[in-house]
Design an enzyme around this catalytic site. Structure first.
Site, PDB file in Angstrom:
ATOM      1  N   GLU A  24       0.836  -1.215   0.000  1.00 41.90           N
ATOM      2  CA  GLU A  24       0.000   0.000   0.000  1.00 41.90           C
ATOM      3  C   GLU A  24       0.866   1.258   0.000  1.00 41.90           C
ATOM      4  O   GLU A  24       0.577   2.233   0.691  1.00 41.90           O
ATOM      5  CB  GLU A  24      -1.009  -0.031   1.164  1.00 41.90           C
ATOM      6  CG  GLU A  24      -2.057  -1.109   0.945  1.00 41.90           C
ATOM      7  CD  GLU A  24      -3.201  -1.079   1.914  1.00 41.90           C
ATOM      8  OE1 GLU A  24      -3.656   0.004   2.283  1.00 41.90           O
ATOM      9  OE2 GLU A  24      -3.644  -2.168   2.298  1.00 41.90           O
ATOM     10  N   GLU A  83       9.170   5.005   1.056  1.00 45.46           N
ATOM     11  CA  GLU A  83       9.696   6.103   0.226  1.00 45.46           C
ATOM     12  C   GLU A  83       8.569   6.806  -0.521  1.00 45.46           C
ATOM     13  O   GLU A  83       8.593   8.027  -0.712  1.00 45.46           O
ATOM     14  CB  GLU A  83      10.729   5.570  -0.781  1.00 45.46           C
ATOM     15  CG  GLU A  83      12.007   5.042  -0.160  1.00 45.46           C
ATOM     16  CD  GLU A  83      11.889   3.616   0.398  1.00 45.46           C
ATOM     17  OE1 GLU A  83      10.768   3.058   0.409  1.00 45.46           O
ATOM     18  OE2 GLU A  83      12.916   3.067   0.828  1.00 45.46           O
TER      19      GLU A  83
HETATM   20  C1  LIG Z   1       2.637  -9.035   1.561  1.00 43.95           C
HETATM   21  C2  LIG Z   1       2.216  -8.188   0.401  1.00 43.95           C
HETATM   22  C3  LIG Z   1       0.864  -8.039   0.103  1.00 43.95           C
HETATM   23  C4  LIG Z   1       0.455  -7.281  -0.999  1.00 43.95           C
HETATM   24  N1  LIG Z   1      -0.878  -7.214  -1.319  1.00 43.95           N
HETATM   25  C5  LIG Z   1      -1.276  -6.549  -2.437  1.00 43.95           C
HETATM   26  C6  LIG Z   1      -2.662  -6.537  -2.861  1.00 43.95           C
HETATM   27  O1  LIG Z   1      -3.533  -7.110  -2.210  1.00 43.95           O
HETATM   28  N2  LIG Z   1      -2.976  -5.895  -4.003  1.00 43.95           N
HETATM   29  C7  LIG Z   1      -2.064  -5.253  -4.771  1.00 43.95           C
HETATM   30  O2  LIG Z   1      -2.429  -4.707  -5.806  1.00 43.95           O
HETATM   31  N3  LIG Z   1      -0.738  -5.241  -4.417  1.00 43.95           N
HETATM   32  C8  LIG Z   1      -0.334  -5.875  -3.278  1.00 43.95           C
HETATM   33  N4  LIG Z   1       0.995  -5.886  -2.898  1.00 43.95           N
HETATM   34  C9  LIG Z   1       1.969  -5.213  -3.754  1.00 43.95           C
HETATM   35  C10 LIG Z   1       2.560  -3.965  -3.125  1.00 43.95           C
HETATM   36  O3  LIG Z   1       1.636  -2.930  -3.098  1.00 43.95           O
HETATM   37  C11 LIG Z   1       3.853  -3.649  -3.904  1.00 43.95           C
HETATM   38  O4  LIG Z   1       4.786  -4.665  -3.565  1.00 43.95           O
HETATM   39  C12 LIG Z   1       4.400  -2.276  -3.548  1.00 43.95           C
HETATM   40  O5  LIG Z   1       3.575  -1.269  -4.071  1.00 43.95           O
HETATM   41  C13 LIG Z   1       5.830  -2.097  -4.088  1.00 43.95           C
HETATM   42  O6  LIG Z   1       5.870  -2.460  -5.447  1.00 43.95           O
HETATM   43  P1  LIG Z   1       7.014  -3.450  -5.959  1.00 43.95           P
HETATM   44  O7  LIG Z   1       7.016  -4.664  -5.108  1.00 43.95           O
HETATM   45  O8  LIG Z   1       6.800  -3.632  -7.425  1.00 43.95           O
HETATM   46  O9  LIG Z   1       8.348  -2.689  -5.691  1.00 43.95           O
HETATM   47  P2  LIG Z   1       8.981  -1.507  -6.601  1.00 43.95           P
HETATM   48  O10 LIG Z   1       7.907  -0.633  -7.113  1.00 43.95           O
HETATM   49  O11 LIG Z   1       9.920  -2.135  -7.552  1.00 43.95           O
HETATM   50  O12 LIG Z   1       9.787  -0.694  -5.514  1.00 43.95           O
HETATM   51  C14 LIG Z   1      10.940  -1.266  -4.869  1.00 43.95           C
HETATM   52  C15 LIG Z   1      11.460  -0.307  -3.843  1.00 43.95           C
HETATM   53  O13 LIG Z   1      11.892   0.886  -4.467  1.00 43.95           O
HETATM   54  C16 LIG Z   1      11.775   1.955  -3.554  1.00 43.95           C
HETATM   55  N5  LIG Z   1      10.986   3.025  -4.185  1.00 43.95           N
HETATM   56  C17 LIG Z   1       9.814   2.902  -4.857  1.00 43.95           C
HETATM   57  N6  LIG Z   1       9.369   4.105  -5.263  1.00 43.95           N
HETATM   58  C18 LIG Z   1      10.278   5.002  -4.848  1.00 43.95           C
HETATM   59  C19 LIG Z   1      10.409   6.426  -4.949  1.00 43.95           C
HETATM   60  N7  LIG Z   1       9.468   7.160  -5.568  1.00 43.95           N
HETATM   61  N8  LIG Z   1      11.504   7.019  -4.406  1.00 43.95           N
HETATM   62  C20 LIG Z   1      12.455   6.289  -3.784  1.00 43.95           C
HETATM   63  N9  LIG Z   1      12.395   4.956  -3.629  1.00 43.95           N
HETATM   64  C21 LIG Z   1      11.314   4.327  -4.157  1.00 43.95           C
HETATM   65  C22 LIG Z   1      11.080   1.403  -2.305  1.00 43.95           C
HETATM   66  O14 LIG Z   1      12.053   1.090  -1.321  1.00 43.95           O
HETATM   67  C23 LIG Z   1      10.434   0.148  -2.798  1.00 43.95           C
HETATM   68  O15 LIG Z   1      10.219  -0.815  -1.773  1.00 43.95           O
HETATM   69  C24 LIG Z   1       1.421  -6.631  -1.799  1.00 43.95           C
HETATM   70  C25 LIG Z   1       2.788  -6.759  -1.477  1.00 43.95           C
HETATM   71  C26 LIG Z   1       3.190  -7.521  -0.404  1.00 43.95           C
HETATM   72  C27 LIG Z   1       4.662  -7.657  -0.111  1.00 43.95           C
END
Ligand SMILES: Cc1cc2nc3c(=O)[nH]c(=O)nc-3n(C[C@H](O)[C@H](O)[C@H](O)COP(=O)(O)OP(=O)(O)OC[C@H]3O[C@@H](n4cnc5c(N)ncnc54)[C@H](O)[C@@H]3O)c2cc1C
Length: 382
Positions: free
Chosen positions: A364, A368
């Site tokens: 959610e 960051e």
């Molecule tokens: C247990 C769990 C349950 C989830 N449940 C759902 C769900 O029900 N529905 C759903 O749609 N999604 C769900 N998610 C997905 C979750 O919302 C995403 O994992 C999250 O938005 C991060 O996206 P990503 O994993 O692609 O990481 P990325 O977008 O690749 O980001 C990786 C990292 O980059 C850094 N980063 C990102 N943006 C920035 C910025 N602007 N500036 C600086 N650093 C930044 C942060 O440290 C981030 O953790 C779930 C995830 C987990 C782990």
């Protein structure tokens, strides 16, 4: 016994205090559950929470609608998380999954809420894709107009309740404009042809999670929530409500960690007396207590603001989620440290909390992303 003095803060009304008592008693009788089969445990928790009326707070009653009460959602999540992380997950996902329908659905779509409120229909919120997590506006799953409906093609990943949900709210690119303005939200029941669970995802604190494939899934035009191109707005407004509640869950984990740490340092004898007599230990306990209270202030400030005054509480909700999740991680880590070797034993409560808290700093909106939101509002003078 967890600290309850916060319930006298002016954010709450008597109905909240009564509810807090009720959910505490329910937890004492029903939790924790056996997590051996996590999908079965989650289904059972949804049924029990529905049967005993708690899920009625996750969505408005279609027959007598009233707005979601965020303080209620936060109090329930905090209490459930303090007792059992999976119970919190089961409760929270019914709210988040059904959230777009609760906030933007038409009368026909709101019929789904009868089942989610009773725990008979399990809900999921499907936004994230393999190539767009934090970069939500970049989603690629398409919905193409076809006759009186749409054909959905693409993938979703990290979907909580993936594989056990009956109902998915799927966000898809309909292309009215580039980026955020070209996304729409659809109700997708699990048994449509072409809809499948491609992979179950295992994480450090087991919850039902999956990657989904949609291969020419056809839905009627009536499955669209709100208007074409409104999907991003629908997703963000839903998160506006539920982000504060993620902070509340983190607060529940932190409170439990603090309680466990206090019990441990009072009972553990070292150097001729209880561990609690050592001033460096007292300093750690003080830092933990401070983090817990400061997180509670931000979480319930955001919830109160949403319930009583503001239409949008984006800044307050981001502050609550960022602070509560980051500080809960610190509090839980300190509890592990104060438990010594026992703190890292598989199955010990503080070890479980250590695994449970981690994902809250990522989903959610990662920490960051919350900072970006807070900075944008601050720089704009909000
Ligand atoms: C247990 C769990 C349950 C989830 N449940 C759902 C769900 O029900 N529905 C759903 O749609 N999604 C769900 N998610 C997905 C979750 O919302 C995403 O994992 C999250 O938005 C991060 O996206 P990503 O994993 O692609 O990481 P990325 O977008 O690749 O980001 C990786 C990292 O980059 C850094 N980063 C990102 N943006 C920035 C910025 N602007 N500036 C600086 N650093 C930044 C942060 O440290 C981030 O953790 C779930 C995830 C987990 C782990």
């Amino acid at each position: 016994m967890a600290d309850k003095t916060f319930l006298s803060w002016p954010f709450f009304e008597d109905r909240h205090r009564t509810l807090a008592d009720g959910i505490e008693r329910w937890c004492a009788t029903n939790l924790p559950v056996d997590h051996g089969n996590v999908e079965a445990a989650c289904r059972e928790l949804v049924q029990k929470l529905g049967r005993d009326g708690w899920l009625a707070h996750t969505a408005p009653n279609p027959e007598a609608p009233s707005p979601l009460d965020v303080r209620t959602l936060c109090l329930i999540r905090e209490t459930l998380a303090r007792h059992d992380g999976l119970a919190d997950f089961a409760f929270a996902m019914q709210g988040l999954g059904a959230g777009p329908i609760s906030l933007f659905g038409n009368a026909g779509q709101k019929e789904w809420l009868k089942g989610t409120r009773r725990g008979e229909t399990i809900a999921a919120f499907a936004l994230t894709e393999p190539r767009s997590g934090s970069d939500v506006a970049n989603i690629e799953l398409t919905a193409r107009r076809f006759g009186n409906g749409y054909i959905l093609d693409g993938e979703k990943t990290w979907i909580s309740n993936g594989g056990i949900a009956d109902l998915y709210v799927v966000f898809a690119r309909t292309g009215e404009a580039a980026g955020a303005k070209g996304i729409s939200a659809f109700i997708v029941p699990k048994d449509l042809v072409g809809f499948s669970v491609a992979e179950k995802l295992e994480v450090i604190a087991p919850h039902p999670l999956a990657r989904l494939e949609l291969d020419r899934v056809t839905v009627p035009a009536s499955a669209m929530i709100s208007a074409p191109g409104d999907g991003f707005k629908v997703a963000m407004a839903t998160l506006d409500i539920f982000r504060s509640t993620v902070g509340a869950a983190a607060l529940g984990f932190a409170r439990r960690a603090l309680d466990e740490a206090v019990a441990r340092v009072k009972s553990r004898e070292l150097f001729g007396g209880p561990l609690a007599d050592l001033q460096m230990v007292q300093g750690t306990i003080a830092e933990m207590a401070l983090d817990v209270d400061a997180a509670a202030l931000l979480v319930y400030r955001a919830a109160w603001a949403k319930d009583t005054a503001a239409a949008r509480v984006t800044r307050e909700a981001s502050m609550a989620k960022l602070f509560a999740t980051e500080r809960a991680q610190r509090v839980v880590d300190k509890a592990v440290q104060l438990h010594g070797g026992d703190g890292v034993r598989h199955g010990h409560i503080v070890e479980t909390l250590y695994r449970e808290i981690r994902a809250l700093r990522i989903y959610e909106g990662a920490s960051e992303v919350q900072k970006v939101v807070i900075a944008r509002h601050t720089l704009a003078g909000a």
